[in-house]
Structure formats: structure tokens, C-alpha cells
Design an enzyme around this catalytic site. Structure first.
Site, PDB file in Angstrom:
ATOM      1  N   LYS A 249      -9.293  -4.773  -1.695  1.00 10.19           N
ATOM      2  CA  LYS A 249      -8.657  -3.451  -1.511  1.00 10.19           C
ATOM      3  C   LYS A 249      -7.298  -3.418  -2.207  1.00 10.19           C
ATOM      4  CE  LYS A 249      -6.345  -2.537   2.504  1.00 10.19           C
ATOM      5  NZ  LYS A 249      -4.949  -2.160   2.207  1.00 10.19           N
ATOM      6  N   ASN A 250      -6.503  -4.454  -1.985  1.00 11.30           N
ATOM      7  CA  ASN A 250      -5.126  -4.398  -2.492  1.00 11.30           C
ATOM      8  C   ASN A 250      -5.025  -4.669  -3.995  1.00 11.30           C
ATOM      9  OD1 ASN A 250      -4.394  -3.662   0.021  1.00 11.30           O
ATOM     10  ND2 ASN A 250      -3.502  -5.636   0.615  1.00 11.30           N
TER      11      ASN A 250
ATOM     12  N   CYS B  66       3.316   5.125   9.211  1.00 11.86           N
ATOM     13  CA  CYS B  66       2.612   3.856   9.188  1.00 11.86           C
ATOM     14  C   CYS B  66       2.695   3.156  10.524  1.00 11.86           C
ATOM     15  CB  CYS B  66       3.209   2.990   8.105  1.00 11.86           C
ATOM     16  SG  CYS B  66       2.469   1.400   8.109  1.00 11.86           S
TER      17      CYS B  66
ATOM     18  N   ARG C 277       8.296   1.869   6.773  1.00 13.60           N
ATOM     19  CA  ARG C 277       7.989   1.263   5.464  1.00 13.60           C
ATOM     20  C   ARG C 277       8.689   2.084   4.399  1.00 13.60           C
ATOM     21  NH1 ARG C 277       1.655  -0.207   5.446  1.00 13.60           N
ATOM     22  NH2 ARG C 277       2.147  -1.368   3.567  1.00 13.60           N
TER      23      ARG C 277
ATOM     24  N   ASP D 259      -1.093 -10.053   6.461  1.00  9.17           N
ATOM     25  CA  ASP D 259      -2.368  -9.365   6.698  1.00  9.17           C
ATOM     26  C   ASP D 259      -3.369 -10.233   7.465  1.00  9.17           C
ATOM     27  OD1 ASP D 259      -1.317  -7.249   5.341  1.00  9.17           O
ATOM     28  OD2 ASP D 259      -2.380  -7.636   3.464  1.00  9.17           O
TER      29      ASP D 259
ATOM     30  N   ARG E 175     -10.897   1.659   6.716  1.00  6.39           N
ATOM     31  CA  ARG E 175      -9.982   1.801   5.569  1.00  6.39           C
ATOM     32  C   ARG E 175     -10.129   0.597   4.639  1.00  6.39           C
ATOM     33  NH1 ARG E 175      -4.414   1.298   7.089  1.00  6.39           N
ATOM     34  NH2 ARG E 175      -4.401   0.908   4.875  1.00  6.39           N
TER      35      ARG E 175
HETATM   36  N1  EPU Z   1      10.064  -2.613   1.849  1.00  6.38           N
HETATM   37  C1  EPU Z   1      11.277  -1.958   1.844  1.00  6.38           C
HETATM   38  N2  EPU Z   1      11.541  -1.062   0.837  1.00  6.38           N
HETATM   39  C2  EPU Z   1      10.645  -0.814  -0.154  1.00  6.38           C
HETATM   40  C3  EPU Z   1       9.415  -1.495  -0.172  1.00  6.38           C
HETATM   41  C4  EPU Z   1       9.135  -2.403   0.867  1.00  6.38           C
HETATM   42  O1  EPU Z   1      12.102  -2.158   2.733  1.00  6.38           O
HETATM   43  O2  EPU Z   1      10.959   0.011  -1.037  1.00  6.38           O
HETATM   44  C5  EPU Z   1       9.750  -3.563   2.948  1.00  6.38           C
HETATM   45  C6  EPU Z   1       8.563  -3.084   3.775  1.00  6.38           C
HETATM   46  O3  EPU Z   1       8.974  -2.153   4.749  1.00  6.38           O
HETATM   47  C7  EPU Z   1       8.042  -4.379   4.359  1.00  6.38           C
HETATM   48  C8  EPU Z   1       8.327  -5.397   3.251  1.00  6.38           C
HETATM   49  O4  EPU Z   1       9.309  -4.786   2.397  1.00  6.38           O
HETATM   50  O5  EPU Z   1       8.757  -4.709   5.511  1.00  6.38           O
HETATM   51  C9  EPU Z   1       7.131  -5.783   2.399  1.00  6.38           C
HETATM   52  O6  EPU Z   1       6.531  -4.633   1.857  1.00  6.38           O
HETATM   53  P1  EPU Z   1       5.710  -4.635   0.500  1.00  6.38           P
HETATM   54  O7  EPU Z   1       6.283  -3.613  -0.389  1.00  6.38           O
HETATM   55  O8  EPU Z   1       5.557  -6.019  -0.025  1.00  6.38           O
HETATM   56  O9  EPU Z   1       4.285  -4.150   1.032  1.00  6.38           O
HETATM   57  P2  EPU Z   1       3.378  -3.016   0.444  1.00  6.38           P
HETATM   58  O10 EPU Z   1       3.334  -3.081  -1.023  1.00  6.38           O
HETATM   59  O11 EPU Z   1       3.706  -1.732   1.095  1.00  6.38           O
HETATM   60  C10 EPU Z   1       1.247  -4.535   0.385  1.00  6.38           C
HETATM   61  C11 EPU Z   1      -0.144  -4.455   0.964  1.00  6.38           C
HETATM   62  C12 EPU Z   1      -0.088  -4.634   2.472  1.00  6.38           C
HETATM   63  C13 EPU Z   1       0.540  -5.997   2.764  1.00  6.38           C
HETATM   64  C14 EPU Z   1       1.930  -6.085   2.111  1.00  6.38           C
HETATM   65  C15 EPU Z   1       2.593  -7.434   2.283  1.00  6.38           C
HETATM   66  C16 EPU Z   1      -1.260  -2.984  -0.571  1.00  6.38           C
HETATM   67  C17 EPU Z   1      -1.903  -1.673  -0.824  1.00  6.38           C
HETATM   68  N3  EPU Z   1      -0.722  -3.168   0.640  1.00  6.38           N
HETATM   69  O12 EPU Z   1       1.970  -3.471   1.022  1.00  6.38           O
HETATM   70  O13 EPU Z   1      -1.438  -4.643   2.912  1.00  6.38           O
HETATM   71  O14 EPU Z   1       0.659  -6.171   4.155  1.00  6.38           O
HETATM   72  O15 EPU Z   1       1.815  -5.815   0.711  1.00  6.38           O
HETATM   73  O16 EPU Z   1       1.790  -8.439   1.771  1.00  6.38           O
HETATM   74  O17 EPU Z   1      -1.246  -3.846  -1.437  1.00  6.38           O
HETATM   75  C18 EPU Z   1      -3.192  -4.418   4.464  1.00  6.38           C
HETATM   76  O18 EPU Z   1      -3.990  -4.637   3.535  1.00  6.38           O
HETATM   77  O19 EPU Z   1      -3.556  -4.402   5.670  1.00  6.38           O
HETATM   78  C19 EPU Z   1      -1.790  -4.163   4.154  1.00  6.38           C
HETATM   79  C20 EPU Z   1      -0.966  -3.579   5.008  1.00  6.38           C
END
Ligand code: EPU
Length: 421
Positions: A22-23, A115, A120, A305, A397
Site C-alpha cells: 500500500k505505502n 487521523c 499529523r 505500523d 483500507r
Molecule cells: N510529521 C510532522 N510534520 C510533517 C510530516 C510528518 O510533524 O509535515 C510527523 C507525523 O505527525 C508523525 C511523524 O512525523 O508523527 C512521521 O510521519 P511520516 O511523515 O513519516 O508519516 P507519513 O508519511 O504520514 C507513512 C505511512 C504510514 C506510516 C508512517 C511512518 C504512507 C502512505 N503512510 O505516513 O503508514 O505509519 O509513514 O512509517 O506511506 C499505515 O500504513 O498504517 C500507515 C499509517
């Protein structure tokens, strides 16, 4: 509303092939916006997040259709606005921003959906794209983004290793003027998959998988065929399901080398795993030792995750385990549901302590989020009696037909529509 009804304590025997990631597929689908012509994304999981991504591409003017497990995207049209209804369906819709900018030079998105994992924010996405020449204005819940002088390469040091921000910068940078360097980049395998896809299309990206990624902007990119990597979190789900249920299962079509921290934690728990090149064989007598500490971290650390998944296993392990959730502020919503099934877990902010109990009991529970819901499925396979999981839309999802794959190996699991119940 669909519910999952699981009668526990059946051993699992056989093979479970694992879906595409998915990711990986979500950013890759977004990236097709930056390409000319047609792309064929193979091994595309049939899950509602993929559907939501396809709906966004259609809204942006692309032609999108499925052929078996592949999704074909023909990049056409020039719409640059994602309506709120679609943005709310999936937080990852923010990653369309970089790709829309690469295509149209301006974009309008609403703030991504609320979320279940705590706040987030997208501040890192915004400040990074601003360094590349994007200008933002917020009005009426929408974010207006324009690049008056085009996107240009920049050196960007991320304050935290954000997966989504790293991907968004890559997508904005592939056609930007000059070179972009991302320092303190996230290193997840899904980012390497995005690099491999875009490089096949003519991009010049180097270093994904390390914390320093270099992107040399090019003028033109053309669509191509690409097979997405296996979903390492779905693989972990089925490995843990086999371990907790007992029996012998082969979890196949996976990349075990993307899962080292998970495999090592399970080995520490005394789960008998035979790791092969593209599969893992689980031989389980259902006797586990609690791991002392599970601390979630960015890749290659223990993935957030898979935190809820291994917690389900710890519920019935000998001894106690401490969990520290370092990535998200609020990722323990599954705890109260596991406790309804007889688990003994205490949470204090980002720390959870799990005391293993001899037995879990079937109960009526709710999937609070995607991985929390998967943890309930795992726990239900071990529980005595029947578990009914509500709010399963969260599970669908990210999981393709879990009731089908699990019943193929001997689980007693059914999907029931609310009015059949
Ligand atoms: N964060 C910020 N500001 C930002 C971006 C992120 O503060 O602008 C914080 C987030 O709030 C969080 C941390 O940084 O506390 C990590 O967030 P990250 O950006 O790495 O996560 P993401 O890109 O939103 C992806 C996966 C998530 C997975 C996380 C961490 C996808 C579509 N989603 O999310 O997957 O948990 O990386 O590995 O790639 C899941 O599949 O169940 C899922 C939630």
C-alpha cells in the site's frame, strides 16, 4: 457496514501469498501525474486506499482502469484541484501535492483528512516545497500553492525523517530546474521503490534507501511498467497470525530483507521462523516469550505500523513487555479493544506495558484504525470463542480480502454485512 466474525483457536496450515505494498503504490500512483503517456502499475493491492488514489487521479483528469492486479494510468487533463471529499478519504492524498506541482506548477488541496493516529501536520511538506520555490496561501480550509518562477532544486534538511515529505520532495524535484539534495531523508523500502519507478520513467534519482537523496531535474518523463514491492506490514500481519494460531504456514511473495527488525523481534520471542529468499515459514507451538522492549523507530528500526500487531502476540506471551511508540503521538487506540478480550495492558502517554495472560476471550470490538484493526484479527485467532470486529472499513483500507486469505489456511473467519447480522 461490514463486520468480521472470527471463531478462534483453529490452527493455520498452508500458504498465504502477500499483496503489493500500500505505502509503495500510493506515492507511485501519485507520481504518474508527473509523467507523459501511460503507466502500468503491477501488483496493485485491491484495497480502498488504492481506490481513493485512483479517484483522485480521475478527478485530476487522468484515465484510470484496472486490469487484473494492475492499474493503468493514462495521464491526461490539467486539473490541479483535489476536492475536500477526496482529500478526507485518505491522508496520503497530501503526497499528490508534489506531483501536481511537477505537472501544473500550481495546486489546490484541502488539508488532509482527520487521523486516528493523533495530529499529523504537513508543515515539513510545506516548508520543503517552499524551499523549491512554491508559495502557499491558506483560505477557507484550502491550501493554494503556486510556483511563480517554476520549481527549482534546493538543499533540504528534514527536521525529522518523514516518509511522506521525502516522497513529496522527490516528486516535486524530478522535473524541477537543477539539483535537489534531501538530507536526513527517510530510508523506507517504499521510497526506494518510488525511486526505481521514476528512474525507469527517465528520472535521475540517487541514494533512496540512505538518508541522502539526490535528484537531478529532467525536462521530460515517460510512463512505464513497474511491479510494486510486497507489503512488508501485511506480511508481518500474516506471520504473526500464523504464530498466534499455531500450525505451519508459508508466507510467500515477500521480501524478508525489508523486515529484519520484525523478524528479529519474533525470533527473540521464540517464534520458529525459517527465512527463505522470498518467503518465511512459521512453525508455531503457540509458546512465546515476551520481548523486553519494542521501541518503534524510523526504518530500519521497528516499524510503527507493526506495533499493534506484535502487541497482540505479546498479550499471550510469557512475561511482560514494554512498548515505546516514538513515531506517532496517539497510536494505542487498539489497547482498550485488546483489553476487552482479556489482555492486560497499561498505557501512559507513549509507553505501554503488556503483561502476558494465559488466554484471550472472544468479544465485540471495534477496529480503531488500520493496523489496530489487524491486531484485533490476530488476537481473535487465538481467543476462545467468537470475536466480532466492527468498523472494519479501517482494515479494508490496507488489507485485500483478509477473510479469504485466512480462511484458505484454516481460520474460521467470515465477513458479514450489518443487515445479515
Ligand atoms: N510529521 C510532522 N510534520 C510533517 C510530516 C510528518 O510533524 O509535515 C510527523 C507525523 O505527525 C508523525 C511523524 O512525523 O508523527 C512521521 O510521519 P511520516 O511523515 O513519516 O508519516 P507519513 O508519511 O504520514 C507513512 C505511512 C504510514 C506510516 C508512517 C511512518 C504512507 C502512505 N503512510 O505516513 O503508514 O505509519 O509513514 O512509517 O506511506 C499505515 O500504513 O498504517 C500507515 C499509517
Amino acid at each position: 457496514m461490514r463486520k468480521l466474525v472470527i471463531m478462534g483457536q483453529n490452527e493455520l496450515r498452508g500458504e498465504i501469498p502477500v499483496q503489493g505494498s500500500k505505502n509503495s503504490v500510493l506515492p507511485i500512483l501519485a507520481a504518474t501525474l508527473a509523467l507523459d503517456g501511460q503507466s502500468c502499475i503491477e501488483n496493485c493491492p485491491d484495497i480502498t486506499d488504492t481506490e481513493a488514489a485512483c479517484d483522485i487521479l480521475k478527478e485530476l483528469g487522468c484515465k484510470v482502469w484496472r486490469e487484473d492486479s494492475a492499474v493503468i494510468v493514462e495521464n491526461s487533463g490539467n486539473n490541479n484541484r483535489i476536492p475536500e471529499k477526496l482529500m478526507r478519504k485518505m491522508r496520503s492524498s497530501v503526497m499528490f501535492l508534489g506531483a501536481i506541482l511537477a505537472k501544473c506548477q500550481n495546486a489546490v488541496i484541502s488539508f488532509p483528512g482527520g487521523c486516528e493516529l493523533g495530529p499529523r501536520p504537513i508543515d515539513i511538506h510545506i516548508s520543503s516545497l517552499a524551499k523549491m520555490g512554491a508559495v502557499f496561501k491558506e483560505e477557507g480550509g484550502y491550501l493554494y500553492c503556486a510556483c511563480p518562477n517554476g520549481l527549482r532544486g534546493a538543499e533540504i534538511t528534514l527536521p525529522i525523517q518523514s516518509v511522506g515529505a521525502t516522497e513529496n520532495i522527490i516528486m516535486a524535484a524530478v522535473k524541477a530546474k537543477g539539483e535537489t539534495v534531501i538530507l536526513n531523508a527517510a530510508r523506507e523500502p517504499e521510497i526506494e521503490d518510488l525511486q526505481n519507478f521514476l528512474n525507469k520513467c527517465g528520472a535521475k534519482i540517487f541514494g533512496a534507501g540512505t538518508d541522502r537523496i539526490i535528484i537531478e531535474g529532467v525536462k521530460k518523463l515517460s510512463g512505464c511498467c513497474h511491479r510494486v514491492i510486497p507489503d512488508r506490514i501485511v506480511a508481518a500481519t500474516y506471520i504473526m497470525a500464523s504464530a498466534i494460531a499455531g500450525g505451519k504456514c508459508k508466507i510467500s511473495q515477500i521480501c524478508p530483507n525489508h523486515m529484519n527488525s520484525i523478524i528479529n523481534s519474533l525470533k527473540e520471542m521464540n517464534v520458529d521462523l525459517t527465512v527463505e529468499q522470498n518467503s518465511v515459514i512459521v512453525l508455531s507451538d503457540k509458546k512465546f516469550f515476551a520481548p523486553k522492549l519494542i521501541r518503534t523507530a524510523v526504518y530500519p528500526g521497528y516499524p510503527t505500523d507493526a506495533q499493534a500487531l506484535i502487541m497482540a502476540l505479546c498479550c499471550v506471551s510469557k512475561g511482560s513487555s514494554m512498548f515505546i511508540e516514538s513515531i506517532f503521538q496517539s497510536r494505542y487506540k487498539h489497547v482498550s479493544e485488546l483489553c476487552r478480550m482479556g489482555a492486560n495492558i497499561n498505557v501512559e502517554q507513549r509507553v505501554a506495558v503488556v503483561e502476558g495472560v494465559p488466554m484471550l476471550w472472544g468479544a465485540n470490538v471495534e477496529a480503531t484504525d488500520l493496523r489496530g484493526g489487524a491486531a484485533l484479527m490476530i488476537a481473535a485467532l487465538a481467543a476462545k470463542g467468537t470475536t466480532v470486529i466492527d468498523k472494519t472499513e479501517h482494515i479494508y483500507r490496507g488489507y485485500e480480502k483478509p477473510e479469504w486469505f485466512l480462511s484458505q489456511v484454516g481460520a474460521d473467519i467470515k465477513r458479514i454485512e450489518e443487515d445479515e447480522f
